[in-house]
Design a protein around this motif. Structure first.
Motif, PDB file in Angstrom:
ATOM      1  N   LYS A 296     -68.279  -1.404 -35.248  1.00 49.00           N
ATOM      2  CA  LYS A 296     -69.044  -2.296 -36.076  1.00 49.00           C
ATOM      3  C   LYS A 296     -67.777  -3.174 -36.754  1.00 49.00           C
ATOM      4  O   LYS A 296     -66.826  -2.440 -37.208  1.00 49.00           O
ATOM      5  CB  LYS A 296     -69.507  -1.510 -37.370  1.00 49.00           C
ATOM      6  N   VAL A 297     -67.962  -4.429 -36.506  1.00 49.17           N
ATOM      7  CA  VAL A 297     -66.821  -5.276 -36.681  1.00 49.17           C
ATOM      8  C   VAL A 297     -67.428  -6.408 -37.681  1.00 49.17           C
ATOM      9  O   VAL A 297     -68.446  -6.877 -37.503  1.00 49.17           O
ATOM     10  CB  VAL A 297     -66.379  -6.131 -35.736  1.00 49.17           C
ATOM     11  N   THR A 298     -66.544  -6.618 -38.922  1.00 46.26           N
ATOM     12  CA  THR A 298     -66.927  -8.021 -39.606  1.00 46.26           C
ATOM     13  C   THR A 298     -66.839  -9.067 -38.974  1.00 46.26           C
ATOM     14  O   THR A 298     -65.763  -9.455 -38.557  1.00 46.26           O
ATOM     15  CB  THR A 298     -66.188  -7.829 -40.903  1.00 46.26           C
ATOM     16  N   PRO A 299     -67.904 -10.026 -38.981  1.00 45.30           N
ATOM     17  CA  PRO A 299     -67.822 -11.271 -38.378  1.00 45.30           C
ATOM     18  C   PRO A 299     -66.508 -12.235 -38.795  1.00 45.30           C
ATOM     19  O   PRO A 299     -66.140 -12.184 -39.913  1.00 45.30           O
ATOM     20  CB  PRO A 299     -68.901 -12.182 -38.658  1.00 45.30           C
ATOM     21  N   MET A 300     -65.764 -12.737 -38.258  1.00 47.03           N
ATOM     22  CA  MET A 300     -64.304 -13.388 -38.460  1.00 47.03           C
ATOM     23  C   MET A 300     -64.798 -14.457 -39.367  1.00 47.03           C
ATOM     24  O   MET A 300     -63.921 -14.906 -40.350  1.00 47.03           O
ATOM     25  CB  MET A 300     -63.744 -13.988 -37.176  1.00 47.03           C
ATOM     26  N   TRP A 301     -65.841 -15.334 -39.252  1.00 46.69           N
ATOM     27  CA  TRP A 301     -65.956 -16.408 -40.335  1.00 46.69           C
ATOM     28  C   TRP A 301     -66.129 -15.730 -41.871  1.00 46.69           C
ATOM     29  O   TRP A 301     -65.864 -16.689 -42.701  1.00 46.69           O
ATOM     30  CB  TRP A 301     -67.320 -16.959 -39.921  1.00 46.69           C
ATOM     31  N   LYS A 302     -66.549 -14.422 -41.922  1.00 47.21           N
ATOM     32  CA  LYS A 302     -66.838 -14.267 -43.305  1.00 47.21           C
ATOM     33  C   LYS A 302     -65.508 -13.940 -43.762  1.00 47.21           C
ATOM     34  O   LYS A 302     -64.786 -13.887 -44.902  1.00 47.21           O
ATOM     35  CB  LYS A 302     -67.238 -12.858 -43.260  1.00 47.21           C
ATOM     36  N   VAL A 303     -64.207 -13.181 -42.952  1.00 48.71           N
ATOM     37  CA  VAL A 303     -63.138 -12.917 -43.430  1.00 48.71           C
ATOM     38  C   VAL A 303     -62.324 -14.165 -43.522  1.00 48.71           C
ATOM     39  O   VAL A 303     -61.612 -14.158 -44.940  1.00 48.71           O
ATOM     40  CB  VAL A 303     -62.237 -12.121 -42.337  1.00 48.71           C
ATOM     41  N   ILE A 304     -62.379 -15.325 -43.047  1.00 47.52           N
ATOM     42  CA  ILE A 304     -61.691 -16.617 -43.243  1.00 47.52           C
ATOM     43  C   ILE A 304     -62.263 -17.142 -44.460  1.00 47.52           C
ATOM     44  O   ILE A 304     -61.337 -17.605 -45.300  1.00 47.52           O
ATOM     45  CB  ILE A 304     -61.825 -17.461 -42.037  1.00 47.52           C
ATOM     46  N   ILE A 305     -63.591 -16.965 -44.643  1.00 50.14           N
ATOM     47  CA  ILE A 305     -64.087 -17.567 -45.902  1.00 50.14           C
ATOM     48  C   ILE A 305     -63.545 -16.859 -47.259  1.00 50.14           C
ATOM     49  O   ILE A 305     -63.233 -17.558 -48.279  1.00 50.14           O
ATOM     50  CB  ILE A 305     -65.740 -17.886 -45.867  1.00 50.14           C
ATOM     51  N   ILE A 306     -63.638 -15.613 -47.163  1.00 52.37           N
ATOM     52  CA  ILE A 306     -63.359 -14.803 -48.412  1.00 52.37           C
ATOM     53  C   ILE A 306     -61.692 -14.936 -48.547  1.00 52.37           C
ATOM     54  O   ILE A 306     -61.378 -15.361 -49.918  1.00 52.37           O
ATOM     55  CB  ILE A 306     -63.450 -13.422 -47.984  1.00 52.37           C
ATOM     56  N   ASN A 307     -60.957 -15.135 -47.558  1.00 48.88           N
ATOM     57  CA  ASN A 307     -59.475 -15.297 -47.698  1.00 48.88           C
ATOM     58  C   ASN A 307     -59.144 -16.802 -48.116  1.00 48.88           C
ATOM     59  O   ASN A 307     -58.276 -17.000 -49.131  1.00 48.88           O
ATOM     60  CB  ASN A 307     -58.738 -14.971 -46.498  1.00 48.88           C
ATOM     61  N   LEU A 308     -59.985 -17.636 -47.449  1.00 50.33           N
ATOM     62  CA  LEU A 308     -59.589 -19.013 -48.017  1.00 50.33           C
ATOM     63  C   LEU A 308     -60.138 -19.035 -49.548  1.00 50.33           C
ATOM     64  O   LEU A 308     -59.367 -19.837 -50.376  1.00 50.33           O
ATOM     65  CB  LEU A 308     -60.314 -20.191 -47.026  1.00 50.33           C
ATOM     66  N   ALA A 309     -61.181 -18.726 -49.785  1.00 53.43           N
ATOM     67  CA  ALA A 309     -61.818 -18.860 -51.257  1.00 53.43           C
ATOM     68  C   ALA A 309     -60.811 -18.276 -52.075  1.00 53.43           C
ATOM     69  O   ALA A 309     -60.473 -18.870 -53.227  1.00 53.43           O
ATOM     70  CB  ALA A 309     -63.247 -18.326 -51.162  1.00 53.43           C
ATOM     71  N   LEU A 310     -60.299 -17.057 -51.804  1.00 50.87           N
ATOM     72  CA  LEU A 310     -59.418 -16.364 -52.868  1.00 50.87           C
ATOM     73  C   LEU A 310     -58.098 -17.100 -52.802  1.00 50.87           C
ATOM     74  O   LEU A 310     -57.414 -17.226 -54.029  1.00 50.87           O
ATOM     75  CB  LEU A 310     -59.195 -15.146 -52.473  1.00 50.87           C
ATOM     76  N   LEU A 311     -57.733 -17.552 -51.638  1.00 50.79           N
ATOM     77  CA  LEU A 311     -56.422 -18.438 -51.755  1.00 50.79           C
ATOM     78  C   LEU A 311     -56.726 -19.697 -52.597  1.00 50.79           C
ATOM     79  O   LEU A 311     -55.517 -20.101 -53.527  1.00 50.79           O
ATOM     80  CB  LEU A 311     -56.009 -18.950 -50.348  1.00 50.79           C
ATOM     81  N   CYS A 312     -57.593 -20.646 -52.664  1.00 49.23           N
ATOM     82  CA  CYS A 312     -58.018 -21.634 -53.432  1.00 49.23           C
ATOM     83  C   CYS A 312     -58.138 -21.227 -54.829  1.00 49.23           C
ATOM     84  O   CYS A 312     -57.516 -21.901 -55.468  1.00 49.23           O
ATOM     85  CB  CYS A 312     -59.220 -22.345 -52.832  1.00 49.23           C
ATOM     86  N   MET A 313     -58.850 -20.306 -55.010  1.00 49.90           N
ATOM     87  CA  MET A 313     -58.827 -19.626 -56.550  1.00 49.90           C
ATOM     88  C   MET A 313     -57.597 -19.229 -57.116  1.00 49.90           C
ATOM     89  O   MET A 313     -57.238 -19.583 -58.285  1.00 49.90           O
ATOM     90  CB  MET A 313     -59.798 -18.468 -56.609  1.00 49.90           C
ATOM     91  N   GLY A 314     -56.806 -18.935 -56.123  1.00 46.66           N
ATOM     92  CA  GLY A 314     -55.365 -18.453 -56.817  1.00 46.66           C
ATOM     93  C   GLY A 314     -54.557 -19.736 -57.056  1.00 46.66           C
ATOM     94  O   GLY A 314     -53.738 -19.614 -57.921  1.00 46.66           O
TER      95      GLY A 314
END
Length: 116
Positions: free
Chosen positions: A49-67
């Motif tokens: 079971k692997v999390t799709p890569m697009w979810k990981v990228i979106i979460i990290n990009l969103a948190l980076l922009c929020m930071g």
């Protein structure tokens, strides 16, 4: 003037070298598995079971922009209300909050992988 001509081929050479090493290492690893008699289907197995890569990228990009946004906001408060020098407040808090955002993204990604 001549340094610009040298830098571009070096950048492309480094990118090609990284890609080549990635492909050759993956190939050697798979050949070693085949030589040992193991099935190479572990790389393509559906049981993992692997999390799709697009979810990981979106979460990290969103948190980076929020930071970054929170860092700019805190730097403005430090500059105008506390009198901290602008040259120190903005880069320091932006990088600090961006790092905290990426660190939080790492833990959220880890949680997504454990839930999947």
């Amino acid at each position: 003037m001549g340094s610009e001509v040298i830098v571009i081929p070096i950048i492309f050479g480094v990118l090609f070298g990284i890609y080549y090493l990635f492909i050759s290492a993956r190939n050697k690893e798979r050949l070693a598995l085949i030589e040992k008699g193991a099935d190479a289907s572990i790389f393509y197995g559906k049981d993992r079971k692997v999390t799709p890569m697009w979810k990981v990228i979106i979460i990290n990009l969103a948190l980076l922009c929020m930071g970054i946004g929170i860092g700019i906001f805190i730097a403005a408060i430090m500059n105008y209300n506390l009198g901290v020098d602008e040259d120190v407040a903005y880069p320091g808090t932006i990088f600090l909050m961006a790092g905290i955002g990426l660190f939080a993204g790492f833990y959220f990604t880890k949680k997504l992988n454990s839930d999947a």
